[in-house]
Design a protein around this motif. Structure first.
Motif, PDB file in Angstrom:
ATOM      1  N   PHE A 268       5.141  15.791  -5.617  1.00  0.00           N
ATOM      2  CA  PHE A 268       3.473  15.212  -5.676  1.00  0.00           C
ATOM      3  C   PHE A 268       2.961  17.033  -5.345  1.00  0.00           C
ATOM      4  O   PHE A 268       1.873  16.769  -4.555  1.00  0.00           O
ATOM      5  N   ALA A 269       3.721  17.243  -4.127  1.00  0.00           N
ATOM      6  CA  ALA A 269       3.315  18.394  -3.440  1.00  0.00           C
ATOM      7  C   ALA A 269       2.593  19.825  -4.810  1.00  0.00           C
ATOM      8  O   ALA A 269       1.841  20.343  -4.421  1.00  0.00           O
ATOM      9  N   ALA A 270       4.198  19.483  -6.089  1.00  0.00           N
ATOM     10  CA  ALA A 270       3.556  20.313  -6.564  1.00  0.00           C
ATOM     11  C   ALA A 270       1.775  20.136  -7.748  1.00  0.00           C
ATOM     12  O   ALA A 270       0.738  20.920  -7.947  1.00  0.00           O
ATOM     13  N   LYS A 271       1.745  18.833  -7.553  1.00  0.00           N
ATOM     14  CA  LYS A 271       0.271  17.793  -8.227  1.00  0.00           C
ATOM     15  C   LYS A 271      -0.527  18.029  -7.245  1.00  0.00           C
ATOM     16  O   LYS A 271      -1.427  17.456  -7.055  1.00  0.00           O
ATOM     17  N   GLU A 272      -0.416  18.599  -5.995  1.00  0.00           N
ATOM     18  CA  GLU A 272      -1.153  18.732  -4.641  1.00  0.00           C
ATOM     19  C   GLU A 272      -1.528  17.748  -4.117  1.00  0.00           C
ATOM     20  O   GLU A 272      -2.897  17.435  -3.921  1.00  0.00           O
ATOM     21  N   MET A 273      -0.806  16.956  -3.787  1.00  0.00           N
ATOM     22  CA  MET A 273      -1.091  15.657  -3.219  1.00  0.00           C
ATOM     23  C   MET A 273      -1.353  16.032  -1.483  1.00  0.00           C
ATOM     24  O   MET A 273       0.191  16.331  -1.321  1.00  0.00           O
ATOM     25  N   ASP A 274      -2.309  14.878  -1.233  1.00  0.00           N
ATOM     26  CA  ASP A 274      -1.714  14.812   0.577  1.00  0.00           C
ATOM     27  C   ASP A 274      -0.591  14.054   0.970  1.00  0.00           C
ATOM     28  O   ASP A 274      -1.952  12.313   1.101  1.00  0.00           O
ATOM     29  N   ILE A 275       0.398  13.747   1.005  1.00  0.00           N
ATOM     30  CA  ILE A 275       0.862  12.391   1.413  1.00  0.00           C
ATOM     31  C   ILE A 275       1.189  11.898   2.762  1.00  0.00           C
ATOM     32  O   ILE A 275       1.023  13.393   3.466  1.00  0.00           O
ATOM     33  N   THR A 276       0.197  11.241   3.133  1.00  0.00           N
ATOM     34  CA  THR A 276       0.636  10.527   4.427  1.00  0.00           C
ATOM     35  C   THR A 276       2.290  10.028   5.267  1.00  0.00           C
ATOM     36  O   THR A 276       2.540  10.639   6.488  1.00  0.00           O
ATOM     37  N   SER A 277       2.338   9.057   4.162  1.00  0.00           N
ATOM     38  CA  SER A 277       3.915   8.595   4.335  1.00  0.00           C
ATOM     39  C   SER A 277       4.236   8.081   3.264  1.00  0.00           C
ATOM     40  O   SER A 277       4.217   8.209   2.395  1.00  0.00           O
ATOM     41  N   ILE A 278       6.194   8.469   3.425  1.00  0.00           N
ATOM     42  CA  ILE A 278       6.714   8.115   2.642  1.00  0.00           C
ATOM     43  C   ILE A 278       7.889   8.478   2.498  1.00  0.00           C
ATOM     44  O   ILE A 278       8.951   8.566   3.506  1.00  0.00           O
ATOM     45  N   ALA A 279       8.339   7.121   2.387  1.00  0.00           N
ATOM     46  CA  ALA A 279       9.666   6.557   1.980  1.00  0.00           C
ATOM     47  C   ALA A 279      10.126   5.330   1.508  1.00  0.00           C
ATOM     48  O   ALA A 279       9.803   4.776   0.711  1.00  0.00           O
ATOM     49  N   PHE A 280      11.351   5.116   1.394  1.00  0.00           N
ATOM     50  CA  PHE A 280      12.294   4.219   0.366  1.00  0.00           C
ATOM     51  C   PHE A 280      11.662   3.239   1.447  1.00  0.00           C
ATOM     52  O   PHE A 280      11.224   2.348   2.595  1.00  0.00           O
ATOM     53  N   TYR A 281      11.185   2.109  -0.350  1.00  0.00           N
ATOM     54  CA  TYR A 281      11.391   0.715   0.364  1.00  0.00           C
ATOM     55  C   TYR A 281      12.014  -0.430   0.932  1.00  0.00           C
ATOM     56  O   TYR A 281      12.686  -0.251  -0.440  1.00  0.00           O
ATOM     57  N   GLU A 282      12.765  -0.795   1.783  1.00  0.00           N
ATOM     58  CA  GLU A 282      13.277  -1.480   2.568  1.00  0.00           C
ATOM     59  C   GLU A 282      12.610  -2.962   1.949  1.00  0.00           C
ATOM     60  O   GLU A 282      11.674  -3.712   2.978  1.00  0.00           O
ATOM     61  N   ARG A 283      13.478  -3.619   1.135  1.00  0.00           N
ATOM     62  CA  ARG A 283      12.663  -5.432   0.590  1.00  0.00           C
ATOM     63  C   ARG A 283      13.161  -6.290   2.443  1.00  0.00           C
ATOM     64  O   ARG A 283      14.232  -5.617   2.923  1.00  0.00           O
ATOM     65  N   GLY A 284      12.212  -7.067   2.230  1.00  0.00           N
ATOM     66  CA  GLY A 284      12.847  -8.074   3.877  1.00  0.00           C
ATOM     67  C   GLY A 284      13.912  -8.853   2.619  1.00  0.00           C
ATOM     68  O   GLY A 284      13.758  -9.242   1.372  1.00  0.00           O
ATOM     69  N   ILE A 285      13.935  -9.291   3.927  1.00  0.00           N
ATOM     70  CA  ILE A 285      15.245 -10.702   3.091  1.00  0.00           C
ATOM     71  C   ILE A 285      14.410 -11.921   2.497  1.00  0.00           C
ATOM     72  O   ILE A 285      14.775 -12.279   2.036  1.00  0.00           O
ATOM     73  N   GLU A 286      13.288 -11.877   3.112  1.00  0.00           N
ATOM     74  CA  GLU A 286      12.342 -12.792   2.248  1.00  0.00           C
ATOM     75  C   GLU A 286      12.841 -12.710   0.412  1.00  0.00           C
ATOM     76  O   GLU A 286      12.260 -13.322  -0.524  1.00  0.00           O
ATOM     77  N   GLU A 287      11.804 -10.875   0.127  1.00  0.00           N
ATOM     78  CA  GLU A 287      11.948 -11.385  -0.938  1.00  0.00           C
ATOM     79  C   GLU A 287      12.991 -11.099  -1.959  1.00  0.00           C
ATOM     80  O   GLU A 287      12.882 -11.688  -2.669  1.00  0.00           O
ATOM     81  N   ILE A 288      13.534 -10.591  -0.390  1.00  0.00           N
ATOM     82  CA  ILE A 288      14.776 -11.103  -2.071  1.00  0.00           C
ATOM     83  C   ILE A 288      15.979 -12.155  -1.628  1.00  0.00           C
ATOM     84  O   ILE A 288      16.304 -12.510  -3.415  1.00  0.00           O
TER      85      ILE A 288
END
Lengths: 296, 255
Positions: A268-288
């Motif tokens: 994304f840095a190479a594509k010059e994107m302005d990332i405000t936040s990035i993180a692994f998406y943790e699925r909640g128990i409800e989703e699981i």
């Protein structure tokens, strides 16, 4: 501590539990999750010795569970007591049935009422208590004999938000000193205190998951951007299989395998994107849970 | 044994708190005095109440014996209206515990199902027999005062045998509670089943003797001073009570 092995239970020719196997270690707080009618209450009733099962074993510290009734505290789905009894009389009644010494019982009743926040309601009749108070009295009778295992069947589902909050705080305190099994279909509540979840569907265990499982599932990354978002095609790479837009500035990347967060950030840095936040998406128990119990 | 005592005591205290001892006893006392009073003063009642136009009461009619009055009180009043009210009074004895979760709370303690069931049986039998005995004693007093003496030992023997029938009816209500959840349906089914056991007598006497209702015949024979102590009827009634309890035990363990 408690082991359930190949448990089968049929009621009125209907198979309620099939080949149920799991174990719970001392100090754990385990959520027993399932839809209504999945077999949670039947499983609990077998575990507490109320119902007899046809096949399988339920052992507590390697001995049949029926020999350990003194070590189990149970809160039933429907919590009501003799309406004419006071809170103290109710606890005295259950204490006597548990074979507790009279002196110890008298001392313990005051301590337990204090613990559940009903200290000043000891002489109130049960019929004068609110739903939340009755539920707390239910927990008081379950912990009165200082059990090693506490089984709570739908402890908060019938309560209003205030009652739920009171009972949840109490469970959080009890969790520190007792092994707890909580049966519920309110997943948000379960996620507040459970270390592990056993998911039951049509009388079978379909999932036995813990927090680690949730964290190790690194197939999805949630990204928030500040500048104009790229098109989905531009965001894809060899690892990223799918891009799902959650809002104009937020999207979810899904990979076929685990994703490398560092590599995605560099891309994304190479594509010059302005990332405000990035993180692994943790699925909640409800989703699981929904994933595991869904028929598709 | 301690658990049985604790549970039975709770049943009795609950009945006292609900004034069951008072209203049920009053009901049986009223039933008990109605028959001797009406029989004795029928002509006075008709004369004072009115509506007796055209009705002639034979002044030479035979005066019924004390035994006949007691028999009609028990068979006619206690065993019909009395039995129905009695069954209604304990229709929720298992269903209420089951629906409120009390049963689960009790059975997760080191309490055997046997103790729990026996406490229900004993508690409700004591409540029933307390009311019936006082009602019957008052009826006995009125009967001997108005119609002449009657052997007290026969009366006691009658009560003792009749109490076995009541024990059977309580055990039947407990058994039916494991099949049906609604208290009203439990009452209706128990009443129907009890009446069936009473009515068999009219259809087949042999079958009646083999049924738990046979004990009623034996009890009534004590009032008629027929010296027949058919132990077979006692054994049959006890066997049916045990059967009901075993069946209940099995049902509760299974579902």
């Amino acid at each position: 501590m408690i082991t359930v092995e190949k448990l089968h239970k049929t009621i009125k020719k209907r198979k309620i539990l099939s080949d149920v196997t799991f174990s719970i270690a001392e100090g754990e707080c385990v959520g027993l999750l399932g839809q209504n009618g999945a077999g949670k209450t039947t499983l609990i009733k077998c575990m507490t010795g109320i119902l007899q099962h046809e096949q399988g074993d339920i052992t507590f510290h390697s001995a049949p569970i029926v020999q350990h009734k003194k070590n189990i505290g149970y809160l039933s789905q429907n919590t009501d007591f003799k309406p004419w009894m006071t809170c103290k009389e109710s606890l005295l009644f259950f204490g006597k049935l548990s074979g507790m010494d009279k002196e110890f019982l008298q001392e313990n009743i005051s301590a337990v009422l204090e613990e559940v926040g009903l200290k000043d309601k000891g002489n109130y009749k049960v019929e004068q208590l609110s739903g939340g108070m009755k539920q707390r009295l239910g927990i008081a009778q379950a912990i009165l004999h200082q059990p090693l295992l506490l089984i709570l069947d739908e402890p908060v589902s019938a309560l209003d938000p205030i009652g739920r909050n009171e009972v949840k705080k109490l469970i959080a305190r009890l969790k520190k000193r007792t092994t707890i099994i909580i049966s519920t279909h309110i997943l948000d509540d379960a996620s507040e205190f459970c270390d592990r979840y056993i998911i039951i569907k049509n009388g079978r265990i379909v999932g036995n998951i813990n927090d680690e499982f949730q964290k190790s599932d690194r197939k999805q990354i949630l990204v928030k951007t500040g500048n104009v978002p790229q098109t989905s095609e531009a965001l894809k790479s060899s690892e990223v299989e799918r891009v799902e837009w959650l809002s104009p500035n937020t999207f979810l990347l899904t990979g076929a395998e685990e994703l490398d967060l560092k590599k995605v950030i560099n891309d994304f840095a190479a594509k010059e994107m302005d990332i405000t936040s990035i993180a692994f998406y943790e699925r909640g128990i409800e989703e699981i849970f929904l994933e595991m119990v869904s028929d598709t | 044994m301690t658990n049985f005592y604790t549970l039975t005591r709770t049943e009795l205290v609950e009945a006292a708190k609900e004034f069951k001892f008072i209203w049920l006893t009053l009901f049986f006392v009223i039933l008990g005095i109605t028959q001797p009073l009406i029989t004795k003063y029928m002509d006075v009642i008709l004369k004072n109440v009115g509506g007796a136009d055209g009705i002639t009461i034979d002044p030479n009619r035979p005066v019924p014996s004390s035994a006949e009055i007691l028999l009609s009180t028990i068979s006619g009043q206690f065993n019909q209206i009395g039995l129905i009210i009695l069954i209604i009074s304990f229709m929720g004895l298992i269903a209420a515990d089951r629906n409120s979760g009390m049963q689960d709370f009790i059975l997760t303690r080191p309490v055997s199902l046997r103790s729990y069931l026996l406490s229900k049986l004993m508690g409700n039998w004591v409540i029933s027999m307390f009311s019936i005995s006082i009602g019957a004693a008052v009826s006995y007093g009125y009967t001997i005062f108005l119609f002449g003496s009657f052997s007290f030992s026969n009366f006691l023997l009658f009560l003792l045998l009749y109490s076995l029938w009541i024990l059977f009816v309580v055990s039947l209500a407990i058994l039916i509670s494991t099949f049906v959840k609604s208290p009203i349906l439990i009452a209706v089914t128990t009443i129907a089943a009890s009446i069936f056991f009473i009515l068999i007598k009219g259809f087949n006497h042999f079958l009646f003797q083999l049924s738990p209702g046979g004990i009623l015949n034996l009890a009534e024979n004590q009032l008629l001073s027929v010296h027949d102590l058919n132990y077979f009827s006692i054994a049959t009634c006890l066997a049916f009570i045990l059967l009901n309890l075993s069946w209940t035990n099995r049902n509760l363990k299974k579902s």
